[in-house]
Design an enzyme around this catalytic site. Structure first.
Site, short mmCIF file in Angstrom:
data_model
loop_
_atom_site.label_atom_id
_atom_site.label_comp_id
_atom_site.label_asym_id
_atom_site.label_seq_id
_atom_site.Cartn_x
_atom_site.Cartn_y
_atom_site.Cartn_z
N HIS A 2 15.93 17.13 25.62
CA HIS A 2 14.78 16.58 24.91
C HIS A 2 14.97 15.15 24.41
O HIS A 2 14.10 14.32 24.58
CB HIS A 2 14.46 17.48 23.72
N HIS A 17 15.98 20.71 23.12
CA HIS A 17 14.91 21.31 22.31
C HIS A 17 14.90 22.80 22.56
O HIS A 17 14.95 23.25 23.71
CB HIS A 17 13.55 20.71 22.65
#
Length: 412
Positions: free
Chosen positions: A336, A234
């Protein structure tokens, strides 16, 4: 050496390993006259479903189908399974309606219509949300519904460490709890919903307990896996030198107008590109500037929107010395999401008979090489329900086994 280990045999009809949205929604879609045992490795709240901030995608407008499909495929570098993508998108509206019936409080306008936000790589606003804690809102409502069902039993602090396999068929699992009690759990069918692999990384938005437990047993029994190298980073987590899980700064803040700046306060990329592209741009800028982070500027977003849509992000940053309505915050990429996993078909069945996998631990090909923002909650529940529906068909036919020839052909 402790030899006083208690060993118990449990025989529910179905066992689900994991209590995130995929496990919960699967349980809620199974018949109420069967017994279901759900296991959580830690507390029920210690699952990544609670951490999802941005929202959940939905095809609310039929005219958006082609654009939504293309956005998902493009983000996944066209390595997605087209059948899975279509199933997910076509199932989204009914899922949202079902979640509303469970009491999920999605944001609405003054007329009671859903409000949709936008995130990176989306060509249109199509994401339903609840503030900046959509995952927590959905998980809590599904958990309350499951807890109210007398046929669903839940056990915390209980870890699966092995499958029970005979002649290539899954007969259940072996687990142990935090009191060293050993469990042999025999079930008609087993559903793995153990989440991702973030606990294996130094910097991750995931809870540390997510260590790929289902992948370990898959390897042991030669259960097919796919794309184990497809790990999503992310772009924007709150920069910190402290150890532990990284706090996610939702991509939807960029969808609402936040921009990324270098050390001199200059914008350096298109913030609404897919996550892997934005991550690469941030890393290049960090290397160029010789910094450990870049800056995220939320000041272009109206203050009332920040306080109304992103109250928890606002509070977290404020506690760490930053008022996002007045100043930039330091952000850095972190692990992520896991796009690979145990290979499953369109009904979430694995290559082992009587064994399903749902949620982040499964790979049905929806996400391809890179997940489109806010497709995770949707995909997890859509295919969890399909697993439950197939199991219900097995119950109706009084048969928990696949047609073996079709089964072998599908997983060649």
């Amino acid at each position: 050496m402790n030899t006083d280990i208690e060993k118990l045999v449990l025989q529910p009809d179905y066992v689900i390993v994991g209590c995130g949205v995929s496990g919960l929604y699967c349980a809620l879609n199974l018949p109420e006259d069967v017994s279901i045992l759900m296991l959580s490795k830690d507390t029920f709240e210690t699952c990544d479903s609670f951490l999802a901030q941005g929202g959940i995608c939905v095809l609310w407008d039929e005219d958006d189908y082609d654009a939504y499909y293309n956005d998902t495929m493009k983000a996944g570098h066209y390595e997605n399974n087209p059948e899975s993508v279509e199933i997910m998108i076509r199932s989204s509206k009914d899922l949202i309606k079902d979640l509303i019936n469970y009491g999920v409080d999605f944001a609405k306008d003054s007329q009671g219509n859903l409000i949709f936000t936008k995130e990176g790589a989306h060509s249109k606003n199509r994401i339903a949300f609840h503030e900046d804690i959509t995952g927590e809102e959905i998980t809590k409502k599904l958990f309350a519904a499951a807890k109210a069902k007398p046929n669903i039993e839940m056990m915390e602090y209980t870890t699966m460490y092995d499958l029970i396999v005979e002649d290539g068929v899954c007969l259940g699992i072996r687990a142990r709890d935090d009191q060293s009690t050993e469990y042999e759990i025999l079930a008609k069918e087993t559903i793995l919903a153990t989440g991702g692999i973030g606990g294996l990384y130094k910097h991750s938005t995931n809870f540390p307990i997510l260590t790929g437990d289902a992948l370990d047993v898959a390897k042991k029994y030669n259960i097919q896996t796919e794309h184990l190298d497809y790990v999503q980073i992310h772009p924007t987590t709150f920069y910190s030198t402290a150890s532990g899980r990284r706090f996610l700064i939702s991509e939807s803040v960029r969808g609402e107008g936040a921009v990324l700046l270098d050390k001199n306060g200059n914008r350096f990329c298109d913030e609404l590109q897919p996550r892997d592209v934005v991550t690469d741009e941030i890393r290049k800028q960090m290397k160029k500037d010789r910094t450990e982070y870049v800056l995220l500027d939320m000041r272009p977003i109206p203050k009332e929107t920040i306080l109304g849509h992103f109250p928890h992000i606002y509070e977290h940053c404020l506690k760490n010395g930053y008022d996002v309505t007045r100043e930039c915050i330091p952000v850095v990429p972190a692990q992520h999401y896991f796009m690979g996993g145990i290979k499953v078909n369109s009904n979430s069945h694995t290559s082992m008979d009587r064994l399903y996998a749902v949620g982040e631990t499964a790979c049905n090909g929806v996400h391809g090489k890179n997940r489109l923002a806010s497709n995770s909650l949707l995909e997890s529940m859509v295919f969890a329900k399909r697993a439950a529906n197939e199991i219900k068909q097995h119950i109706k036919n009084n048969n928990t086994y696949f047609d073996q020839e079709h089964f072998k052909e599908e997983f060649k």
